[in-house]
Write a protein that holds these residues in place. Structure first.
Motif, short mmCIF file in Angstrom:
data_model
loop_
_atom_site.label_atom_id
_atom_site.label_comp_id
_atom_site.label_asym_id
_atom_site.label_seq_id
_atom_site.Cartn_x
_atom_site.Cartn_y
_atom_site.Cartn_z
N PRO A 157 0.83 -1.21 0.00
CA PRO A 157 0.00 0.00 0.00
C PRO A 157 0.87 1.26 0.00
O PRO A 157 2.00 1.25 0.49
N ILE A 158 0.32 2.32 -0.55
CA ILE A 158 1.10 3.56 -0.67
C ILE A 158 1.18 4.27 0.68
O ILE A 158 0.18 4.49 1.36
N ASP A 159 2.41 4.59 1.06
CA ASP A 159 2.67 5.41 2.24
C ASP A 159 3.80 6.37 1.88
O ASP A 159 4.28 6.40 0.75
N GLN A 160 4.24 7.16 2.84
CA GLN A 160 5.26 8.17 2.54
C GLN A 160 6.57 7.54 2.09
O GLN A 160 7.26 8.07 1.20
N LYS A 161 6.90 6.40 2.66
CA LYS A 161 8.14 5.72 2.28
C LYS A 161 8.09 5.28 0.81
O LYS A 161 9.09 5.42 0.07
N VAL A 162 6.95 4.79 0.40
CA VAL A 162 6.77 4.37 -1.00
C VAL A 162 6.91 5.57 -1.93
O VAL A 162 7.59 5.51 -2.95
N ILE A 163 6.29 6.68 -1.55
CA ILE A 163 6.34 7.89 -2.38
C ILE A 163 7.76 8.42 -2.49
O ILE A 163 8.23 8.78 -3.57
N ASP A 164 8.47 8.44 -1.37
CA ASP A 164 9.84 8.95 -1.37
C ASP A 164 10.76 8.11 -2.27
O ASP A 164 11.71 8.63 -2.86
N ALA A 165 10.46 6.81 -2.37
CA ALA A 165 11.28 5.91 -3.18
C ALA A 165 10.76 5.78 -4.62
O ALA A 165 11.34 5.04 -5.42
N ASP A 166 9.69 6.51 -4.95
CA ASP A 166 9.06 6.43 -6.27
C ASP A 166 8.61 5.02 -6.62
O ASP A 166 8.55 4.64 -7.80
N ASP A 167 8.26 4.25 -5.61
CA ASP A 167 7.81 2.88 -5.86
C ASP A 167 6.37 2.82 -6.37
O ASP A 167 5.90 1.73 -6.75
N HIS A 168 5.67 3.94 -6.38
CA HIS A 168 4.32 3.99 -6.96
C HIS A 168 4.37 4.36 -8.44
O HIS A 168 3.33 4.51 -9.07
N LYS A 169 5.58 4.46 -8.98
CA LYS A 169 5.77 4.78 -10.39
C LYS A 169 6.22 3.53 -11.17
O LYS A 169 6.66 2.55 -10.59
#
Length: 328
Positions: free
Chosen positions: A203-215
């Motif tokens: 699931p998307i959280d701040q750590k995911v966003i910072d690592a661009d793992d939602h891209k």
């Protein structure tokens, strides 16, 4: 037994054009030379802010309906093939059904990544052959610009947005329409390329966003021979099932990720390159939309005509592969 015949097509791409020069400036290096030499992409279209997959689908759907001379209320089923949906839930197809007024149609989304459109036409054909429906719209749609890391030159320069639609209708003609199809996957490649956050696994959280793992990410490089080998195998399977020769196929509509892979496939099959219509040059790589876009473009330019034998061959993340043959 009923058969499924393609009677019309439509497409839509966003207005905003991004040339290779834009990416030279964005990335601070010459990427234009590589793009022109290796994939022959010169420009592509991206959605404006606020423009989304359902918007692309709606415009392509209305184009296909107009070309078919049908009302949206004539549709029995609407399938949207996409891996860039409007929402995680509900389906993009439900949104589009409401917008175009297809009040009598059932709906669902289908995610086979960039093999989605061919998988969806195969699915639609069998719905029609079952006798349960008469008119099915299939839309391949792609809004991948929303998932691109602007600093990742492996993805940001290639992927683009668009939608292509076809309408299939029931016919009693067995020598026209859908002839044969084949689906196959290589799941061992599932973690090599994709969008790996935003689902239940991560699931998307701040750590995911910072690592661009939602891209979108290319995790590993695919063997260059993989697509030509699989595409040519699928083409041979289709013509063998149809009991025809390869030179009797009039057109090959193949996933438009790499023009050199398409040319290598045709070389393996001993087919003239002119039999594969391509549109990536000015639209970039549009995933599940690229094959119906190429089909529509060829039909509009009168390169495809009634009675032609067509092979549709798609591949995408998963890895998923799908192919089918139609006689127009």
């Amino acid at each position: 037994m009923k058969n499924a015949k393609i009677i019309s097509s439509g497409m839509y791409v966003p207005d905003d054009i991004y040339t290779n020069a834009y990416f030279d400036e964005l990335l601070g290096e010459d990427v234009d030379t590589w793009l022109r030499t290796n994939v022959e992409i010169f420009e592509r279209r991206w959605c404006k802010q606020g423009e989304s997959t359902a918007d692309l689908c709606e415009r392509a759907a209305k184009s296909a309906l107009k070309n078919a001379g049908l009302k949206a209320s004539n549709l029995d089923l609407l399938i949207v093939a996409t891996d860039t949906p409007e929402f995680v839930s509900p389906s993009t197809a439900a949104v589009v059904q409401n917008r175009i007024g297809a009040k009598n149609a059932g709906t669902f989304d289908l995610n086979a990544a960039c093999a989605g459109f061919v998988t969806a036409t195969e699915t639609a054909s069998h719905f029609i052959k079952s006798g349960g429906v008469d008119h099915v719209m299939v839309i391949g749609a792609y809004g991948m610009s929303k998932y691109l890391n602007k600093k990742d030159k492996k993805t940001v320069t290639l992927f683009a947005d668009g939608a292509g639609a076809v309408i299939l209708t029931s016919t009693d003609e067995q020598n026209k329409g859908h002839q044969v199809g084949k689906l196959i996957s290589k799941g061992e490649y599932a973690e090599w390329m994709g969008i790996y956050a935003g689902g239940t696994k991560q699931p998307i959280d701040q750590k995911v966003i910072d690592a661009d793992d939602h891209k979108l990410k290319f995790v590993k490089k695919f063997p260059p021979e993989l697509n030509p080998e699989m595409w040519s195998m699928l083409a041979r399977h289709l013509v063998n099932k149809m009991e025809i020769e390869m030179n009797q196929v009039d057109h090959f509509l193949i996933t438009q990720i790499n023009i050199n892979a398409i040319r290598e496939t045709l070389k393996i099959l001993e087919v003239e390159p002119s039999k594969a219509h391509t549109v990536m040059h000015y639209y970039g790589y549009t995933g599940s939309a690229c094959i119906p876009m190429a089909f529509h473009d060829a039909w509009e330019k009168q390169k495809i005509k009634e009675g032609d034998t067509l092979l549709f061959i798609g591949s995408g993340g998963g890895l998923a592969f799908a192919a089918n043959a139609f006689i127009l």
